[in-house]
Design an enzyme around this catalytic site. Structure first.
Site, PDB file in Angstrom:
ATOM      1  N   ARG A 123     -13.094   0.755  -4.510  1.00 57.54           N
ATOM      2  CA  ARG A 123     -13.466   1.163  -3.166  1.00 57.54           C
ATOM      3  C   ARG A 123     -14.609   2.163  -3.267  1.00 57.54           C
ATOM      4  NH1 ARG A 123      -9.902   1.738   0.850  1.00 57.54           N
ATOM      5  NH2 ARG A 123     -11.642   2.844   1.826  1.00 57.54           N
TER       6      ARG A 123
ATOM      7  N   ASP B 142      -5.215   4.942  -5.853  1.00 56.24           N
ATOM      8  CA  ASP B 142      -5.914   5.785  -4.890  1.00 56.24           C
ATOM      9  C   ASP B 142      -6.203   7.154  -5.518  1.00 56.24           C
ATOM     10  OD1 ASP B 142      -7.072   6.439  -2.489  1.00 56.24           O
ATOM     11  OD2 ASP B 142      -5.355   5.859  -1.266  1.00 56.24           O
TER      12      ASP B 142
ATOM     13  N   LYS C 194      -3.494  -0.898  -6.999  1.00 60.15           N
ATOM     14  CA  LYS C 194      -4.490  -0.127  -6.240  1.00 60.15           C
ATOM     15  C   LYS C 194      -4.222   1.336  -6.558  1.00 60.15           C
ATOM     16  CE  LYS C 194      -5.852   1.061  -1.457  1.00 60.15           C
ATOM     17  NZ  LYS C 194      -5.814   0.602  -0.047  1.00 60.15           N
TER      18      LYS C 194
ATOM     19  N   ASP D 175     -12.468   4.135   4.700  1.00 56.10           N
ATOM     20  CA  ASP D 175     -11.476   3.131   5.112  1.00 56.10           C
ATOM     21  C   ASP D 175     -11.965   2.351   6.328  1.00 56.10           C
ATOM     22  OD1 ASP D 175      -9.953   4.417   3.247  1.00 56.10           O
ATOM     23  OD2 ASP D 175      -8.356   5.006   4.628  1.00 56.10           O
TER      24      ASP D 175
ATOM     25  N   ASP E  90       0.855  -1.177   0.000  1.00 53.35           N
ATOM     26  CA  ASP E  90       0.000   0.000   0.000  1.00 53.35           C
ATOM     27  C   ASP E  90       0.897   1.234   0.000  1.00 53.35           C
ATOM     28  OD1 ASP E  90      -2.247   1.921   1.012  1.00 53.35           O
ATOM     29  OD2 ASP E  90      -3.293   0.029   0.670  1.00 53.35           O
ATOM     30  N   ASP E  91       0.392   2.329   0.528  1.00 54.02           N
ATOM     31  CA  ASP E  91       1.132   3.587   0.527  1.00 54.02           C
ATOM     32  C   ASP E  91       2.479   3.422   1.248  1.00 54.02           C
ATOM     33  OD1 ASP E  91       1.607   6.283   0.144  1.00 54.02           O
ATOM     34  OD2 ASP E  91      -0.265   6.943   1.052  1.00 54.02           O
TER      35      ASP E  91
HETATM   36  C1  GLA Z   1      -6.483   5.958   1.574  1.00 53.71           C
HETATM   37  C2  GLA Z   1      -7.013   4.585   1.193  1.00 53.71           C
HETATM   38  C3  GLA Z   1      -6.483   3.536   2.149  1.00 53.71           C
HETATM   39  C4  GLA Z   1      -4.964   3.562   2.114  1.00 53.71           C
HETATM   40  C5  GLA Z   1      -4.461   4.957   2.456  1.00 53.71           C
HETATM   41  C6  GLA Z   1      -2.972   5.059   2.253  1.00 53.71           C
HETATM   42  O1  GLA Z   1      -6.983   6.378   2.819  1.00 53.71           O
HETATM   43  O2  GLA Z   1      -8.402   4.562   1.191  1.00 53.71           O
HETATM   44  O3  GLA Z   1      -6.948   2.258   1.790  1.00 53.71           O
HETATM   45  O4  GLA Z   1      -4.513   3.175   0.846  1.00 53.71           O
HETATM   46  O5  GLA Z   1      -5.074   5.937   1.624  1.00 53.71           O
HETATM   47  O6  GLA Z   1      -2.497   6.334   2.513  1.00 53.71           O
END
Ligand code: GLA
Length: 432
Positions: A215, A158, A156, A219, A79-80
């Protein structure tokens, strides 16, 4: 439960995870770093848990060695916070050199060598949600090419730090750019979550055409409250969301938090049951190195997984919200089977819920039901058989319901000695 019985039941449900007939024909399964490990970049003080190549290698090892892969959990998704703060001299994204000294291509090879797939994270905008380099419109092609060259299998994408107008251009453009690489990559779009998740702001037909999953909403956090908020939002808006899903196009209510700190065993079962009937991605975010056995059993429940992976790919719906705060969810499955989830939103004690299949809109017929968590089998049901289910507070009972004729062998092997089930002689009253 005898292994043969499980085998026959699974044969009925169809083991689609073994097939590879196109990208995400069933919801993706795997593991993702975010909910559990967040943006922990402190490898000095927390080397085991910081976002680094070691973390993803550890998780890949666990997935390959602890039975996850065989069950269909295949994507290991970053992820991030994996990136360096700067693009390289050619304008390409690069991994943080201290935390990913081997680079992403090498990590991808490690993951592929274990029969798994690698997912990566980027953001359509000027910066990721945590402030790492974003993918502005002019960078979409180069980033898609970079991911393909590294051997990435899933993106993914975002949407922090961009406007709706930019997103309207960027998300379809990334879809094209990924296709143009020639490498099959699953494409997860956070786009609708940045537009409130509903029409008219969100065009679910377009999304289904360009993204494999998306999504829709907030979150998930490590709590039952957060989970309930998600279930409520998805169910209250199911008329808009449910028809959008199907093979290759999935709503994503966010990660499975089973095995972390926020859910009881009953709540963990509730998440697994609801994610299965919602045809949601089964993407865990937990620590597979230290998962307790009860959480593992919930996540590795083969019938719950098979329900989630049903080849019809029809998302389930909330059928009923009772005054008693029992809710009933239903999902149609292949072979005229179906799944039912009875969820308790109560906070007092196990509740005895009275119903019948007819009350849940089932047509006349002879049925059997398999209780997914207790493994009890309810035989000799017809639509009007009166049922009483005991549902724990914040827990769920999940049934796999099938027509009796389909399970002849299965039926013959079972006797009436099921301990947790009995049928009263006169009243056709079943108690689980
Ligand atoms: C957003 C996404 C999360 C995650 C964060 C990472 O909030 O919805 O799922 O990827 O960014 O910073």
């Amino acid at each position: 439960m005898e292994p043969l019985v499980v085998t026959q039941l699974l044969a009925l449900i169809s083991l689609t995870w073994a097939l590879d007939n196109g990208l995400l024909k069933t919801p993706p399964m795997g593991w993702m770093a975010w909910e559990r490990f967040r943006c922990n970049t402190d490898c000095t003080n927390d080397p085991q848990n910081c976002i680094s190549e070691n973390l993803f290698r550890d998780m890949a090892d666990r997935m390959a060695e602890d039975g996850w892969k065989e069950l269909g959990f295949e994507y290991v998704i970053m992820d991030d916070c994996w990136m360096s703060r700067q693009r390289d001299g050619q304008g390409k994204l690069q991994a943080d050199p201290a935390r990913f000294p081997g680079g992403i291509a090498k990590l991808a090879r490690y993951i592929h060598d274990r029969g798994l797939k690698l997912g990566i994270y980027a953001d359509m905008g000027t910066a990721t949600c945590m402030g790492f380099p974003g993918t502005t419109l002019d960078k979409i092609e180069i980033d898609a090419q970079t991911f393909a060259s590294w051997g990435v299998d899933y993106l993914k994408f975002d949407g922090c730090n961009s406007s709706p107008v930019e997103q309207m251009q960027g998300y379809p453009l990334m879809s094209k750019a990924l296709n143009a690489t020639g490498r099959p990559m699953a494409y997860s779009c956070s786009w609708p979550a940045y537009l409130g998740g509903l029409p008219p702001n969100v065009n679910y037909t377009l999304l289904g055409d360009i993204c494999h999953l998306w999504r829709n909403y907030n979150d998930i956090q490590d709590s039952w409250d957060s989970l309930q908020g998600i279930i409520d939002w998805f169910s209250n808006n199911q008329d808009n969301l449910q028809p959008a899903a199907g093979p290759g196009r999935w709503n994503d209510p966010d990660m499975l938090i089973i095995g972390n700190f926020g859910l009881s065993l009953d709540q963990a079962r509730s998440q697994m049951a609801l994610w299965a009937v919602m045809a949601a991605p089964l993407i865990m975010s937990n620590d597979l190195r230290s998962l307790d056995n009860r959480a593992r059993a919930v996540l590795q429940n083969r019938v719950a997984i098979a329900i989630n992976q049903d080849p019809l790919g029809v998302q389930g719906r909330r059928l009923l919200q009772e005054k008693s705060r029992i809710e009933v969810y239903w999902r149609p499955l292949a072979h005229y089977a179906s799944a039912l989830v009875f969820l308790s939103r109560r906070t007092d004690m196990p509740y005895l819920y009275h119903t019948s299949l007819a009350k849940l809109q089932y047509p006349a017929g002879n049925y059997e039901a398999y209780d997914v968590f207790t493994e009890a089998v309810v035989t000799g049901l017809n639509a009007t058989t009166e049922l009483t289910l005991s549902i724990n507070p914040s827990g769920a009972v999940m049934w796999y319901v099938y027509q009796q004729a389909d399970a002849l062998h299965y039926h013959q092997r079972k006797t009436s000695s099921q301990s947790s089930f009995h049928k009263a002689k006169q009243g056709h009253h079943s108690v689980l």
